[in-house]
Design a protein around this motif. Sequence first.
Motif, short mmCIF file in Angstrom:
data_model
loop_
_atom_site.label_atom_id
_atom_site.label_comp_id
_atom_site.label_asym_id
_atom_site.label_seq_id
_atom_site.Cartn_x
_atom_site.Cartn_y
_atom_site.Cartn_z
N ARG A 1 0.86 -1.18 0.00
CA ARG A 1 0.00 0.00 0.00
C ARG A 1 0.90 1.23 0.00
NH1 ARG A 1 -5.62 1.26 0.15
NH2 ARG A 1 -5.79 3.47 0.75
N TYR B 1 -3.79 3.92 6.84
CA TYR B 1 -3.93 2.51 6.43
C TYR B 1 -2.92 1.64 7.19
CZ TYR B 1 -4.36 -1.53 3.29
OH TYR B 1 -4.59 -2.77 2.75
N GLU C 1 -6.07 -4.45 -6.62
CA GLU C 1 -7.12 -3.98 -5.72
C GLU C 1 -8.46 -4.04 -6.43
OE1 GLU C 1 -6.23 -0.14 -4.30
OE2 GLU C 1 -4.37 -0.72 -3.28
N ARG D 1 1.74 -2.37 5.92
CA ARG D 1 1.30 -1.92 4.61
C ARG D 1 1.73 -2.87 3.49
NH1 ARG D 1 -0.11 3.49 5.22
NH2 ARG D 1 -0.16 3.75 2.96
#
Length: 918
Positions: free
Chosen positions: A14, A22, A64, A304
Amino acid sequence: MDPMAFTQTHIYTRQAKEKDKYCIQCLERFDRNIYVGTRDSTVQHLTLAQQPQTQTQTQTQARECRARKLGPNGPVAQLRTLPLFNHLLVLWERSVTALNMFSLEPIPALKAIQHTSCMEVSTSSSSSSSSSPQLELITSSSRRKVVRIHAVRVDRWEVLREVSLPQDPVSLAVDGPCVCVATGDRYHLLCDLRAGGSMELFPHGRSRQQGALVVPVGGGEFLLNAPGSLAMFVTSTGTCRRPPMPWAQDALAAAVCLPYVVALRPGGLSVYSLLDRALKQTVALDGARGLVSGPGGVLAFTDRQITGLSLVPLEEQIRALAGCQRPGEALSLLDGVRGHLQPHAYEELRKDISYLAGVDRFNQQAFAEAKELFITGDVDPREIISLYPDMGPCLGDEGFVPRRRETTGQKVTDLQRLQRLQREDAAAYRRYLAFLADYLAVVRAAAVAAGRGGGPAETVDCALLRVYAEQGGGGGVEEEEGSLRSLVASPNACSLHRCVAVLEQYNRYFVLGMLYQSHGNHTEAIKTWVKIADGHTEDSSCPDVYGHIVSTLTTQDTDTVWMFAEWALQKNQEVGVQIFTKHHQDDPNTFRAEEIITLLKNYPHASLLYLEFLINEQRSETESHHTRLALAYVLQILEDEAPAEAGETRRKLQDLLWTSACYDVPAVHEGIRATGLHAERAILLGRSGDHDQALRVLVHEARDPGAARDYCHRAASRGEAAGLRETLLLALLAAYLSSDDLAGEAVEELLLGEDSLRFPAGRAALELLPGSWSVGRVGRFLVGSLRGTLHQRRMVGVQRGLAQAEFLRHKALWTQASQTMVRVHRGQACRACQTELTGSFARTARGDLLHTHCMKTQNHPDTQGRPLCSSQSSETEPAASRAFIDRPARARSARARPAVIGPEGRAVSDDPLTAAGA
């Protein structure tokens, strides 16, 4: 470099953005779908790419798809998928809600399950009484010390039962029908979700912040933390079927990917083997928060980033271990994952790894273990044979390529090492040779038992022959010599053109002959042994080669026997003739006796032995055989210089002349006429009927009184005429008296000797005596003869008197029995046959009444077959009414007297010789 169990692959990262909070909190995977739960109440759906994994670690492999915000705050604690219903279960804010796996939309029919601290889905699906499918969801309460089992359907779920616990549940895991729960200080095992029943296990010794690990292994087994930096494997029965596994005390999470366990530590990942419980690999991964197992690997995530550990194919791992000279570990891994491999692939790997593991033990001289590995791995024995120097010819003309070395990448150093040992350390090399001999013997025995043959059998037998020959080549070791002979004597696949040179190289000429013989080349075998016996070749392994040749010839065909018979006779006539006398022939006409006798003419001793065989064992009655044997005896007696042996031969000759009736008397007599064999000539004269001449020869020429006397006895015993003995003795006396020189011997040997009493003391003997002899000279003979005659006459008188006394005793017994009154009742039975007394009957001395024919057949001892009293019924009247007994002549003058009436109204005779019949 050590082989790796997993390869690391970058899955997802990410990218950091401004004011982006996040942070990955949990992870769930199904097939190519990855679900991410974050700290900010978000559920994100990722999809793995389908292309091959050729990207580098920095490239992204997940795409995603969707994301759903569950609320303003609060981390997502757990995610679980229900592929059967396409549901995604989310544990958030201590409640379980259901979303669609693909759209992430809530499912209104499934209300949230409140007050839940952790959850797991049972992997074993079941069906209820209704037709709709259902799964089972296990949750732990955050307010109560209970674990609930829920039945999950497409549109609803319901609580089936609750299980109380002594403490608050911290974590749980499900494997089939079993649930393992970790509470504040120990583990509990729920043995069956439906039947109930719980079991308290050991304490885990971890704080609530550290978390107690509960990881399902499969097959009703769980991996648990144990005190002392150990991992315990507990089955559904509460027992451990594996030893504890040492691992890090600070393990944060664990995931099982058979046959490995991946443990998450603060500094990275540690991979342990479930087979030998050893650490196999470490992976550096900073900041890792958790692990999720999936098909073919494990997913690890940080705040992440998601990293994948893909399991290296098992075959590749096994071959990598073998290539790193770790065949023992490779074999252990292969056996542990057998159920995950195709049967064909497993067999091939097993052979390769067994070969390498065996060679490893072989190089360390652990020969027993090496042999076991080679045999259990069904390794081609040519692979092992190729390791030894000088074994190239045994592998065949076309050669043999060691496939195991090529497929496993092993360096070819064993052959050079053994070559160096052969040159520098003979003792060590002999130990390697002993191993090869032992291993090949086991392989050969198994192949023979299974009935296998072909190229490997030929290679094995050739190599085994070479090893045996090389082992005993310098010192003639008895054990190796016996094994070598056993190999070539039994049916074998040895190649002649390969093995002949080997046996000649190590001077194994006797075994070479046996090898020829086992291949049916008997002539070449005997020729090889003949060279040893003649001294052309040297081989001390068989001290009696000549005897072995003769023994072999006794089983061969006629052509082979005739080929070597003269050679055997020239070596030793006594042993060589056994070729014919001990020959195992099914057809008695295989060898004709006349042909053999013709061959043996130049070998007198062998001819004599063969003639003895024909007459004594074959019972030949052919005249020529007996005649030849007699003449052969004569020849041997004349040529023999040893008195003892000559005496034994003369005894055999005399026995033959006395007992045989098949020889030609004139021919034998002509053969011994000019010799000094007087006793034998006398026997021949006697066989012609000329006893007087025979005795003259013994008396006047042989000068042997004992032989003359023996001649009389033996001739008399063979003669059928009465008085032949006395006639011969008189003839012998006449022979002695015919010469003045022998007159004295006649007196001493015959008239006064042991045979004097056998002379008839009559005119015949006295007339032979010279009239000039005085009475004193022959007085002893006359007195002895008269005394003997008188003694004989008196003995005859004594015998006659004893016979008369015995006769009188029986007569008195008969008379006494006859005077007894005999009463016969009506229906009285015979004592012998138990039938009624009718007709003629008799009475014994004991008083028993028997039929006369029963008396004869019984031969009663009281009467010695003669009835003491008999009676016979009248033919015109019944036996019960009248009976009479024949009387002796002296009693017949007395007529019948009036009968006496007995008490029973029967006639009873008072005559002692009469018995009245009822």
